[in-house]
Structures are given as C-alpha cells and as structure tokens.
Design a protein around this motif. Structure first.
Motif, PDB file in Angstrom:
ATOM      1  N   PRO A 131       0.828  -1.215   0.000  1.00 44.84           N
ATOM      2  CA  PRO A 131       0.000   0.000   0.000  1.00 44.84           C
ATOM      3  C   PRO A 131       0.857   1.258   0.000  1.00 44.84           C
ATOM      4  O   PRO A 131       1.972   1.271   0.533  1.00 44.84           O
ATOM      5  N   VAL A 132       0.338   2.319  -0.603  1.00 47.58           N
ATOM      6  CA  VAL A 132       1.022   3.607  -0.663  1.00 47.58           C
ATOM      7  C   VAL A 132       0.120   4.659  -0.016  1.00 47.58           C
ATOM      8  O   VAL A 132      -1.026   4.843  -0.423  1.00 47.58           O
ATOM      9  N   GLY A 133       0.646   5.351   1.005  1.00 46.53           N
ATOM     10  CA  GLY A 133      -0.105   6.417   1.657  1.00 46.53           C
ATOM     11  C   GLY A 133      -0.823   5.944   2.910  1.00 46.53           C
ATOM     12  O   GLY A 133      -1.016   4.754   3.154  1.00 46.53           O
ATOM     13  N   ASP A 134      -1.210   6.894   3.731  1.00 39.45           N
ATOM     14  CA  ASP A 134      -1.966   6.617   4.958  1.00 39.45           C
ATOM     15  C   ASP A 134      -2.996   7.737   5.137  1.00 39.45           C
ATOM     16  O   ASP A 134      -2.650   8.855   5.530  1.00 39.45           O
ATOM     17  N   PRO A 135      -4.263   7.534   4.818  1.00 40.81           N
ATOM     18  CA  PRO A 135      -4.833   6.250   4.406  1.00 40.81           C
ATOM     19  C   PRO A 135      -4.363   5.814   3.022  1.00 40.81           C
ATOM     20  O   PRO A 135      -3.809   6.618   2.271  1.00 40.81           O
ATOM     21  N   VAL A 136      -4.608   4.537   2.726  1.00 36.80           N
ATOM     22  CA  VAL A 136      -4.120   3.965   1.475  1.00 36.80           C
ATOM     23  C   VAL A 136      -4.768   4.664   0.286  1.00 36.80           C
ATOM     24  O   VAL A 136      -5.993   4.750   0.188  1.00 36.80           O
ATOM     25  N   GLN A 137      -3.933   5.183  -0.607  1.00 36.52           N
ATOM     26  CA  GLN A 137      -4.403   5.842  -1.814  1.00 36.52           C
ATOM     27  C   GLN A 137      -4.190   4.988  -3.064  1.00 36.52           C
ATOM     28  O   GLN A 137      -4.897   5.142  -4.057  1.00 36.52           O
ATOM     29  N   ALA A 138      -3.193   4.117  -3.034  1.00 38.40           N
ATOM     30  CA  ALA A 138      -2.879   3.276  -4.184  1.00 38.40           C
ATOM     31  C   ALA A 138      -2.075   2.078  -3.693  1.00 38.40           C
ATOM     32  O   ALA A 138      -1.664   2.013  -2.535  1.00 38.40           O
ATOM     33  N   VAL A 139      -1.858   1.138  -4.580  1.00 42.20           N
ATOM     34  CA  VAL A 139      -1.049  -0.052  -4.289  1.00 42.20           C
ATOM     35  C   VAL A 139       0.006  -0.181  -5.378  1.00 42.20           C
ATOM     36  O   VAL A 139      -0.310  -0.107  -6.575  1.00 42.20           O
ATOM     37  N   VAL A 140       1.269  -0.320  -4.968  1.00 43.30           N
ATOM     38  CA  VAL A 140       2.350  -0.541  -5.912  1.00 43.30           C
ATOM     39  C   VAL A 140       2.602  -2.049  -5.990  1.00 43.30           C
ATOM     40  O   VAL A 140       2.715  -2.735  -4.966  1.00 43.30           O
ATOM     41  N   VAL A 141       2.655  -2.566  -7.203  1.00 40.28           N
ATOM     42  CA  VAL A 141       2.834  -3.999  -7.454  1.00 40.28           C
ATOM     43  C   VAL A 141       4.192  -4.210  -8.101  1.00 40.28           C
ATOM     44  O   VAL A 141       4.546  -3.523  -9.073  1.00 40.28           O
ATOM     45  N   SER A 142       4.954  -5.138  -7.563  1.00 35.49           N
ATOM     46  CA  SER A 142       6.253  -5.506  -8.115  1.00 35.49           C
ATOM     47  C   SER A 142       6.223  -6.997  -8.449  1.00 35.49           C
ATOM     48  O   SER A 142       5.808  -7.812  -7.615  1.00 35.49           O
ATOM     49  N   MET A 143       6.671  -7.347  -9.646  1.00 37.47           N
ATOM     50  CA  MET A 143       6.628  -8.742 -10.079  1.00 37.47           C
ATOM     51  C   MET A 143       7.977  -9.148 -10.672  1.00 37.47           C
ATOM     52  O   MET A 143       8.599  -8.380 -11.399  1.00 37.47           O
ATOM     53  N   GLN A 144       8.420 -10.345 -10.325  1.00 37.16           N
ATOM     54  CA  GLN A 144       9.670 -10.888 -10.858  1.00 37.16           C
ATOM     55  C   GLN A 144       9.380 -12.223 -11.533  1.00 37.16           C
ATOM     56  O   GLN A 144       8.685 -13.077 -10.966  1.00 37.16           O
ATOM     57  N   GLU A 145       9.944 -12.396 -12.719  1.00 37.43           N
ATOM     58  CA  GLU A 145       9.782 -13.649 -13.460  1.00 37.43           C
ATOM     59  C   GLU A 145      10.514 -14.763 -12.735  1.00 37.43           C
ATOM     60  O   GLU A 145      11.627 -14.587 -12.253  1.00 37.43           O
ATOM     61  N   ARG A 146       9.869 -15.938 -12.665  1.00 34.56           N
ATOM     62  CA  ARG A 146      10.473 -17.072 -11.989  1.00 34.56           C
ATOM     63  C   ARG A 146      11.395 -17.874 -12.899  1.00 34.56           C
ATOM     64  O   ARG A 146      12.108 -18.747 -12.443  1.00 34.56           O
ATOM     65  N   THR A 147      11.448 -17.550 -14.180  1.00 35.05           N
ATOM     66  CA  THR A 147      12.158 -18.399 -15.125  1.00 35.05           C
ATOM     67  C   THR A 147      13.635 -18.536 -14.777  1.00 35.05           C
ATOM     68  O   THR A 147      14.169 -19.642 -14.698  1.00 35.05           O
ATOM     69  N   LEU A 148      14.331 -17.405 -14.564  1.00 34.13           N
ATOM     70  CA  LEU A 148      15.767 -17.454 -14.316  1.00 34.13           C
ATOM     71  C   LEU A 148      16.075 -18.177 -13.013  1.00 34.13           C
ATOM     72  O   LEU A 148      16.988 -18.997 -12.942  1.00 34.13           O
TER      73      LEU A 148
END
Length: 392
Positions: A128-145
């Motif tokens: 979550p980003v902000g208090d109160p929550v204003q947005a959500v930052v999503v981070s994704m990593q490929e599992r292939t390597l």
C-alpha cells in the motif's frame, strides 16, 4: 515518483506526498534540494513495477511493465487490470488485500496468462502507498531465471553424487565380486552335476553386477577434460547418422541450424555421447506414427555462469535444443529427472540423463528442459572456444 511534475502543478494531489519523500531524500539545510527523477530509477529496474488505484486503474508503469504487458505507459494509464488479465487471477486478490490490510502482501509462483502476454510464472509483491491507502504498488519478478539456476544446481548435485557412487562401486564392489566368481568356479569343479546350476547362477549374477559397475565407471572423475575447438554441427551430424541407421528409422528429423556459430570448447566424443543420449530419449518418446525430432542450434547473448576452477564467469552463448512431439515427461519424475536410476521406461536403467548432466557439468555448461503437450525439449548451453580462450 509515480506522477509527472506537470500533474502535480495542475493540482492532482492524490500522490503528492511523494514529493515530500523526494525533498526528505535530497534536501539538506539551506541548500536548494536537488530533484531526483524517480522515473529513471524505476525504469532501470528489471522487475515489473506498476501502481493501481482502488478501481484497479493503472496510474504508473515502468519500462519493464510496458514490455511485460506490451503496451506503452500512456496506454496502460488508461486501462484497468481487468482489461489486461482475467478477473479471477490471484493478482487481484493481492491488490485487494493490500488495500484492505494496509500492509504488504506477497505470493510466489503465481501464473499470469493471457493471449497478449503469454504464460508466465511470477513472484508478486503488493504494497500500500499512503496513509490512508491511496494506491497499491505492485512488483513482479519472473520465476524463469531462478528456476533455471535451481535446476542447474540440482543437476550438478546429481552428477557429483553419481561420480562418487561410481568411484565407490569400482573400488569396493568389483574386487569382492572377482573373489566370489573365482570361488564359484572352484566349487563347480568338484560339485555334483545337479549342483552345478547353482554355481553357474553365482557366476552369472557376479558377471551381471560387474557389468553394472562397468557402466557406472563412465561417471567416475578421471581428471580434467581434454578440450578443444569442436564444430557442434559435425557432432550433431554424426548423431543424426547413428540415429537414422538404428533407433530413429521411424522418425522425421528436422534441423534448424545457425551455420555461423563458432566452435564449442569441449571434448568431441563426449559431446557425441551427450546428444546421442538426448536424441535417443526423444526418439523413444516420440510416437511410432508421425514421430518428429527437431534439433536446433542458436547463439544466445548475455548468458554467463560461474564454473568451478575459474575466477571469472564463463559465457555460455551456444545453445543446442533437442525437441520431440511425444507425450512428455511423467509428473512423478520431473523433480528427479537427472538423478541416477530414475526412469519411466520399462527396461531403462535411468543412467542416460545422469550421464548427460555429468558431462555437461564437466564442460561448464547448463542443461534445462521444458515440458508441454506434444512438445518436450532439452536445451544445452555450452561455452564457445574463442570466448573461453580469451578468459583463460
């Protein structure tokens, strides 16, 4: 960080608090704070990073996200996640949890699939980003390597265990077996006719065990390889000739070769053995009617692995792929595919792929596999002679 400067000037303060973060990061006394372009930071990251609001509308996407979703950031900003991924995807649940719980959540081995992006296995974090929550930052990593590295470590471990087993068998088993066989021969000379079948049984079983030990001795460590520059296409041509005149008479062979490839740094005879085993496995897996084996070569930039005995990483740009259209690898042996004595064949010994893993490991190479319906492939990555000589 996530919105442009002109948007802040226009009064969009949904994420204006990020400007305060920049000021605290770069400010110092009376010196005017320097402005840090967070876009440059996030775009340099290999991870997919994007920001969504409570309506699942994308507010920001870095370069990796643009490549992953195959949309520019301008297009992504006008879309909701539901337009990019199926609504039942676990990613949506993570985003909702981050909004509801006001804390970071993670999930591993999540499958993301759609006609546009294809099929991917990802590790995902949502914060979550902000208090109160204003947005959500999503981070994704490929599992292939990560999966490739894990499998390669497993394969090398299997090869080391087979080498140790071979050395133990040769030293501890063959000598006693020779004594047992000799004693059976002496007993046979004085045994009654009806008992000679038993002494013959003892000799036959001793010979059978010696034969197994002889097969295992190919795994033993016999010092460093005598490597040289080897034309990989000559090796594969020899393998095809052997296959077409024996076990592969019923197959259609297809070759997709890159004729510009440089020589491999390796042992020619051992490489013939590697690819003969792989092609034989492919031939046995392919159907009798319509069976096909495809052998491909290519050059892959930027592949490096650490090899025992070297201070620098070894480049592995030359790739050889052996593919068949059989039923695939049984689920119950996938995790132990390169272990000795693991096989799905009724009369198989389970030593072929273990030997392949051992030889490829000795060459400092990598072997990996993929399994899909009617498409099973083994991919071998090897060092080229010129690059390795420069590093020596």
């Amino acid at each position: 960080m996530f919105i442009k400067a002109d948007e802040r000037k226009n009064g969009d303060e949904r994420l204006g608090f990020m400007g305060d973060v920049k000021s605290r990061l770069w400010g110092g006394g009376s010196t005017p704070p320097r402005v840090l372009d967070m876009d440059l930071v996030l775009n340099a990251m290999p991870s997919v990073v994007f920001l969504v609001d409570a309506e699942h509308e994308i507010q920001y996407a870095n370069t990796a996200a643009e490549q992953f979703f195959q949309h520019s950031e301008a297009n992504l900003r006008r879309q909701r996640l539901e337009h990019l991924l199926p609504a039942d995807n676990p990613l949506f649940s993570l985003v909702r949890q981050a909004f509801a719980g006001s804390q970071s959540v993670s999930e591993y081995h999540v499958t993301l699939a759609s006609p546009r992006i294809g099929h991917h296995t990802m590790n995902i974090q949502a914060a979550p980003v902000g208090d109160p929550v204003q947005a959500v930052v999503v981070s994704m990593q490929e599992r292939t390597l990560a999966a490739k590295i894990d499998r390669q470590l497993t394969h090398r471990g299997a090869a080391r265990s087979v080498s140790a087993m071979a050395a133990m068998l040769a030293h501890e088993v063959k000598n006693p077996l020779a004594g047992i066989r000799g004693a059976a021969q002496l007993l046979e000379q004085s045994a009654r006719q009806e008992d000679r079948s038993l002494t013959q049984l003892i000799r036959d079983e001793a010979d059978r065990i010696c034969g197994l030990v002889d097969r295992m001795e190919v795994f033993s460590v016999n010092g460093p390889l005598q490597r040289g520059a080897v034309n990989i296409h000559e090796v594969l041509g020899r393998v095809r000739t052997l296959a077409e005149n024996s076990f592969g008479k019923h197959l259609q062979f297809t070759e997709n070769y890159d004729p510009s490839l440089p020589p491999v740094l390796g042992d020619r005879d051992q490489l013939v053995q590697v690819f003969l085993n792989l092609v034989k496995n492919a031939a046995e897996a392919a159907p009798e009617e319509g069976g096909e084996v495809v052998v491909s070569t290519s050059y892959s930039h930027g592949v490096r692995f650490a090899v025992s005995g070297r201070h620098s990483r070894l480049k592995l740009p030359l790739v050889v792929t052996v593919q068949d259209n059989g039923e695939g690898i049984p689920e119950d042996i996938k995790q132990h595919l390169f272990d000795p004595f693991v096989t799905s064949k009724p009369r198989g010994s389970g030593l072929g792929l273990a030997l392949v893993a051992k030889i490829i490991g000795d060459h400092g190479g990598v072997i990996e596999w993929e399994n899909q319906p009617r498409r099973t492939l083994f991919r071998v990555m090897l060092p080229i002679a010129a690059a390795s000589e420069e590093q020596s």
